[in-house]
Write an enzyme that holds these catalytic residues in place. Structure first.
Site, mmCIF file in Angstrom:
data_model
loop_
_atom_site.group_PDB
_atom_site.id
_atom_site.type_symbol
_atom_site.label_atom_id
_atom_site.label_comp_id
_atom_site.label_asym_id
_atom_site.label_seq_id
_atom_site.Cartn_x
_atom_site.Cartn_y
_atom_site.Cartn_z
ATOM 1 N N ASP A 485 0.803 -1.195 -0.088
ATOM 2 C CA ASP A 485 0.029 0.166 0.199
ATOM 3 C C ASP A 485 0.713 1.351 0.031
ATOM 4 O O ASP A 485 0.315 2.325 -0.247
ATOM 5 C CB ASP A 485 -1.050 0.092 1.420
HETATM 6 C C1 GLC Z 1 -1.915 -3.723 5.340
HETATM 7 C C2 GLC Z 1 -3.050 -3.735 4.333
HETATM 8 C C3 GLC Z 1 -2.823 -4.720 3.245
HETATM 9 C C4 GLC Z 1 -1.481 -4.360 2.467
HETATM 10 C C5 GLC Z 1 -0.507 -4.349 3.458
HETATM 11 C C6 GLC Z 1 0.738 -3.837 2.851
HETATM 12 O O1 GLC Z 1 -1.697 -5.179 5.645
HETATM 13 O O2 GLC Z 1 -4.245 -4.298 4.956
HETATM 14 O O3 GLC Z 1 -3.803 -4.503 2.158
HETATM 15 O O4 GLC Z 1 -1.419 -5.450 1.300
HETATM 16 O O5 GLC Z 1 -0.631 -3.462 4.555
HETATM 17 O O6 GLC Z 1 0.885 -2.549 2.626
HETATM 18 C C1 GLC Z 2 -1.003 2.442 5.887
HETATM 19 C C2 GLC Z 2 -0.278 1.163 6.505
HETATM 20 C C3 GLC Z 2 -0.730 0.219 5.512
HETATM 21 C C4 GLC Z 2 -2.131 -0.102 5.585
HETATM 22 C C5 GLC Z 2 -2.669 1.194 4.953
HETATM 23 C C6 GLC Z 2 -4.015 1.117 4.925
HETATM 24 O O1 GLC Z 2 -0.448 2.818 4.699
HETATM 25 O O2 GLC Z 2 1.167 1.728 6.718
HETATM 26 O O3 GLC Z 2 -0.022 -1.025 6.236
HETATM 27 O O4 GLC Z 2 -2.422 -0.976 4.769
HETATM 28 O O5 GLC Z 2 -2.409 2.274 5.686
HETATM 29 O O6 GLC Z 2 -4.867 2.270 5.112
#
Ligand code: GLC
Ligand code: GLC
Length: 831
Positions: A485
């Protein structure tokens, strides 16, 4: 397995917390259908119905000190000494304390001055009620006169509003009291056709519903006025902060005990019958519920029903293998955690507030892999719900609200991996159940109201989306971000008031993701195998054409020399390359390229994994990338916003570790696979629990990486995709019990030192008793397969309907068939 805060009780399937001051609150979940509770080892947490934001029944106080404030509290006033069996909130020193987190229940026992109080919290199956079975024992030799005070703090249902909009909420709170039953009826007079009931099955001698009266405006719950004074005030809340509290007076002879229950319930009322007299809530349902649990034996039989349900559920997959932590995690905790991710996705934990995210599209699709064997029907529905939030261009709403099942417009879409996970979950469902009819289910696209296409149409739209959105190297565009993300290659945000999750303009950007390429290869091969199974050879061939095209692009453009690149940024520069000063190698593209079949014929997959081992692995697991970024780089986005070694900036992001485990399995490296599996396993952290800090029985999202200031410290336990993938890695990778379209394939990849292991697997209604022997001490390769006494060739146990149990005996030591990529030879097909 024990540490200074607790231990596993494997036979009881409980984690026993032996002191209340754990390094962080250690959480459990109550509930399995619609009503859920978060319950920590001191009774902290809250209760909600279906949607932690829109139907919050009890309140939680965020970011408070001490941590984990507000919960299910019972105060004991014993001759002026006031204590809580769960230690909080008074923290009066106890003579004895124990908390047992079990499957859907938490049992807290506290004792002081010869009085023992046992609180057992659970939600009976099919019931919208949380039961607190309470037993008070006089263990001393003098008569005890005790006053007990229960406590919950009501939330005014919409939890975000409740936490932020006091000018309204402080005026809205309303309650009604009838006998031992306290009814929280805020907003009931207007549009809410539901109320919360907090009642006791035993006679009470008083109650309170005003927090200001119960605690005192200037007092914390640890010094609450009513329990200290030993007398309830019969307060009725008019606005401010409504609570529920009962006073019970108990006289116990030496050796005597008394048992009763509190009931916290959510009741929906038919709109036409809301009131029993003008402005008075219709309490008939509440009365009936309370009467039901007041019957002798009712609470205990509800508990038995709960336990029977979990025993049956988990019997779907049981293992007996030489690694005790793998055995205990798989048989109980890992499957249990997968059910939590089914129920809660990423909505409500001690780290997810329940007012933020709902159900994530990619998260929920991956979660399916962890529970599809347990609850295939509900997995089916989940997949269809998810598909309904896909748009006609193939992109998806990134999140949706569980209550409305509508995509969240504020976060929107544009994450260019989302749609591919739908293929992965759907194929997993069909392999598990054999039910290909799901492919023909009609589902509309979220941007075309009234539209109706089949699920298969959605999957094809997903394939087309990736194929139609490629960049200069022929690799898939990344959009806002892929699985990571925070790898935001199109944001360029420099405004601290902007959310990384929505910032930036992806229009026209050509940033590409190698991870999506690997995921695409994997997903398309899965779908091709499904077509082959359905006899749709032309469709299979068409998909393999796309597969070959993408694979060629990966091999031509994405190889960096010793590993695969992670991406190309918006300027076309490689991300995750040996010449970079930071972020030189990333894990996601190594495992996904390998899992997608890249690097299979040319040794690159092995070399990429060796590079992971050399550059990213440590005893706590594999880091996302190294070195972590030490300065903010707008061209890479949020990933560089975190301090080095945390979260997406190079922590051990546990979710990715099972992908590495599976890759080692693909390469036939059983020792490496198990080592990788155990590195992030919480049950292995006993010797460093004060560093690790999170629950030892469930996976956490991250463990601070080797370059962090606090290496080894876990964060964000429970609601993580790690649960599903760890289960897949162990059950399908290491133990090698793989559901396939035509049966169960047995293809283990174990440490050569293992002599044997046994698995019980319920599959399509048949129980398979599987014994795998390893007389030649190899990692993989089936030498012989015997099914109910008959020898078969290959490693597929064909699905035979009509049987109830099947005995399977596997001897390792044969050649593992080369899983060549390409037509007619991909792994998912029956040979
Ligand atoms: C969080 C989010 C997931 C994402 C991951 C890596 O676990 O829920 O959707 O893939 O972060 O950023
Ligand atoms: C932030 C976190 C990530 C998560 C995302 C969702 O980017 O680092 O892990 O998936 O928020 O909102």
């Amino acid at each position: 397995m024990s540490n200074r805060y607790g231990r596993f009780d494997d036979a009881a399937r409980e984690y026993v917390v032996t002191r209340p001051d754990t390094p962080l609150p250690w959480l459990n979940y109550l509930g399995q259908d619609e009503l859920f509770g978060l319950c920590t080892n001191t009774g902290g947490g809250y209760t909600f119905w279906r949607d932690a934001r829109l139907r919050r029944l009890t309140r939680y106080r965020y970011n408070d000190v001490p941590l984990d404030s507000v919960g299910r509290y019972l105060y004991v006033n014993d001759g002026g000494t006031v204590w809580n069996p769960g230690w909080k909130p008074t923290k009066t020193e106890l003579d004895r304390y124990e908390c047992r987190h079990g499957l859907g229940y938490t049992r807290i026992v506290g004792a002081k001055d010869g009085v023992e109080v046992e609180l057992l919290f659970f939600v009976p199956p099919g019931e919208n009620a949380e039961i607190w079975k309470t037993t008070v024992r006089n263990e001393g030799d003098a008569v005890k006169d005790l006053r007990l005070f229960s406590y919950v703090e009501f939330c005014l249902y919409e939890a975000f509003n409740d936490a932020t909009n006091y000018q309204r909420s402080y005026a809205s709170g309303e309650v009604e009291v009838e006998g031992s039953a306290i009814y929280h009826v805020s907003e009931y007079r207007e549009r809410r056709n539901h109320y919360t009931l907090f009642a006791c099955t035993r006679e009470v001698s008083g109650f309170d519903t005003s927090r200001d009266v119960f605690a005192g405006v200037h007092s914390g719950l640890h010094e609450a006025a009513v329990p200290l004074a030993g007398r309830a005030q019969r307060s009725i809340a008019h606005g401010w902060n409504p609570i529920g509290s009962h006073q019970l007076d108990l006289r116990l002879e030496p050796g005597a005990e008394e048992t009763f229950a509190f009931v916290l319930a959510y009741v929906e009322q038919d709109a036409a019958e809301k009131f029993e007299s003008p402005s008075v809530a219709n309490k008939e349902q509440g009365r009936r519920l309370l009467a039901r649990y007041s019957e002798p034996g009712a609470v205990d039989s509800a508990l038995q029903a709960l336990q029977a349900r979990w025993t049956d559920l988990l019997s779907t997959f049981q293992v007996d293998c030489p690694e005790p932590n793998a055995t205990r995690m798989l048989n109980t905790w890992n499957q249990y955690q997968c059910m939590a991710t089914f129920n809660l996705s990423r909505s409500a934990s001690l780290y997810e507030t329940g007012i933020g995210r709902g159900m994530g599209f990619r998260d929920s699709n991956q979660d399916v892999l962890g529970f599809v064997h347990l609850i295939p029907d509900r997995a089916r529905q989940r997949i269809l719900d998810l598909a309904a939030t896909q748009l006609s261009d193939g992109t998806c709403f990134h999140q949706y609200q569980p209550l409305t099942k509508k995509g969240n417009a504020d976060i929107g879409g544009g994450f260019y991996d989302d749609h591919l996970w739908l293929i992965v979950s759907t194929c997993a469902y069909v392999k598990e159940t054999g039910d290909a009819s799901i492919l023909q289910e009609p589902i509309g696209y979220a941007d075309l109201p009234g539209s109706s296409e089949t699920l298969l149409h959605h999957l094809e739209t997903s394939v087309a989306m990736t194929l139609g959105n490629r960049g200069g190297h022929g690799l898939p565009l990344i959009g806002h971000a892929d699985w990571n993300d925070c790898l935001n290659l199109n944001s360029f945000t420099t405004d601290p008031d902007e959310s990384f999750q929505t910032a930036g303009d992806i229009e026209g950007s050509k940033a590409e993701s190698v991870m999506i390429a690997g995921l695409f290869l994997y997903a398309v091969r899965e779908l091709a195998a499904l077509y082959a199974h359905l006899g749709r050879i032309a469709d299979e061939a068409r998909l393999f054409q796309a597969y070959d095209e993408l694979l060629a692009a990966v091999e031509a453009e994405a190889w960096d020399g010793e590993w695969y690149l992670r991406a190309f940024d918006a300027a076309g520069e490689p991300v995750g390359t040996h010449s970079a000063d930071e972020g030189r190698i990333f894990v996601e593209s190594q495992s996904w390229c390998a899992l997608g079949g890249a690097g299979a014929g040319n040794g690159r997959a092995r070399q990429a994994l060796e590079s992971v081992q050399t550059h990213l692995a440590s005893t706590d697991g594999v880091a996302l990338h190294r070195p972590p970024f030490t300065r903010y780089r707008p061209e890479l986005g949020e990933i560089t916003s975190y301090p080095p070694g945390y979260k997406e900036n190079g922590s051990i992001f546990c979710h990715t570790n099972p992908w590495v485990t599976l890759s080692w399995c693909l390469l036939g490296e059983g020792d490496r696979a198990l080592e990788s599996h155990l590195a992030i396993c919480p049950a292995t952290k006993d010797d460093r629990i004060d560093t690790y800090r999170n629950e030892p029985y469930v996976y956490a999202q991250t463990i601070a990486g080797p370059d962090a200031a606090t290496p080894g410290e876990a964060k964000n336990s429970w609601l993580t995709g790690t649960a599903a993938w760890a289960l897949v890695a162990l059950t399908q990778g290491i133990l090698g019990v793989k559901p396939d379209y035509r049966g169960l394939r047995i293809d283990p990849c174990i440490p050569p030192a293992w002599d044997s292991f046994r698995v019980t697997r319920r599959f399509r209604g048949v129980v398979y008793e599987i014994t795998v022997r390893n007389p030649h001490h190899v990692s993989c390769g089936v030498q012989s397969l015997t099914v109910d006494g008959s020898k078969l060739t290959g490693d597929l146990v064909p699905d035979v309907p009509g049987k109830t149990t099947v005995e399977v005996e596997v001897v390792l030591g044969g050649n593992r068939p080369a899983r060549r990529r390409g037509r007619r030879a991909q792994p998912a097909r029956a040979r």
